[in-house]
Design an enzyme around this catalytic site. Sequence first.
Site, short mmCIF file in Angstrom:
data_model
loop_
_atom_site.label_atom_id
_atom_site.label_comp_id
_atom_site.label_asym_id
_atom_site.label_seq_id
_atom_site.Cartn_x
_atom_site.Cartn_y
_atom_site.Cartn_z
N ASP A 147 3.63 0.51 6.79
CA ASP A 147 3.07 -0.79 6.43
C ASP A 147 3.04 -1.69 7.65
O ASP A 147 3.93 -1.62 8.51
CB ASP A 147 3.87 -1.44 5.31
CG ASP A 147 5.30 -1.78 5.71
OD1 ASP A 147 5.54 -2.92 6.16
OD2 ASP A 147 6.17 -0.89 5.62
N SER A 148 2.01 -2.53 7.73
CA SER A 148 1.89 -3.54 8.77
C SER A 148 2.00 -2.91 10.16
O SER A 148 1.24 -2.01 10.50
CB SER A 148 2.94 -4.63 8.54
OG SER A 148 2.71 -5.76 9.34
N ALA A 149 2.95 -3.37 10.98
CA ALA A 149 3.14 -2.76 12.30
C ALA A 149 3.48 -1.28 12.18
O ALA A 149 3.08 -0.47 13.02
CB ALA A 149 4.24 -3.49 13.06
N HIS A 274 0.54 -10.22 2.21
CA HIS A 274 0.73 -9.10 3.13
C HIS A 274 1.76 -8.12 2.57
O HIS A 274 2.82 -8.51 2.08
CB HIS A 274 1.21 -9.66 4.47
CG HIS A 274 1.30 -8.68 5.58
ND1 HIS A 274 0.22 -7.92 6.00
CD2 HIS A 274 2.35 -8.32 6.37
CE1 HIS A 274 0.60 -7.15 7.00
NE2 HIS A 274 1.88 -7.36 7.24
#
Length: 301
Positions: A147-149, A274
Amino acid sequence: MISWQAKALNLFLKQTVKRSIENTKDVNKLRFQMLALDKFVFGTSANIQHSKLVRAGTLCDEIQLKFSNTKKKLLYVHGGAFVFKTPAIHNNFIARLAEPLDLHAIIPDYPLAPEQPFPAALDCCYDIYQSLLDAGTLPEDIVVAGDSAGGNIALSLLLRAKRNGLPMPSCCVLLSPVADMTQSGMSSVENRYSDALFSLEVMLHCRNWYLGGDNTDLHNDEISPLFGDFTGLPPFMFHVGSTELMRDDSTRLAAFMQAKGVDAHLQIWHQMPHVFPLFEQLPESKAALIQIIDFIKKHLK
């Protein structure tokens, strides 16, 4: 329709976390403030066991069903803007994913920027993926997720693995991945104020920490995997919120992958924050989890 729980979470994030970290240039302050998110968890199932193991020189959290002898592995790369971690909320989500699928989840405690900038985190996670293969795990028994980074690192390690001739996993799941460090997507402008968690300024600070302040080529596909060659990659599933700064990272990844013949599935969730699937209090999180489980079941034989 957005649930009342999601509305409440969006308000909380905007009024507390986003406001407190906006324009911060102190990574330790950012890490401290993000600890607030790590309180949004309930207890994990009694059927789950947690352990730690060093793999390829990196300490990893390991999550699996008690007494399970499964050979199926989930390599999960956690998010945190490359500079922080929220282990409670991540491990809670991963446990909810691993239990119904009987997966042995491996979550690397990869090195964080700015103390250890690019490519330290990618090197670490790539080495762990290679170690799974070297230990005899069949590629079709591996799921890669992030997820994300962590989505950035997960996709980058697969692009590197393909270049180096390593076999691909059965499938990959990415939640709101950071895929374009050039910030060329329209959502970076359109959602600058609607994103409930991050401001563009904070994202740029984190990018600079991750890259170590060097004049790095932002189009390098190990930094911005959006610009990679997706030919031959396994099936992908993306989940992203409509009001996120990084919405277009997912929409363009899915489109580019489909153009290269990759079986890529995209789910855009109305006004979700997010990496919303990590927040188990949300009905939308439960619905996304069901979709992810069904997707993995389809491809993990």
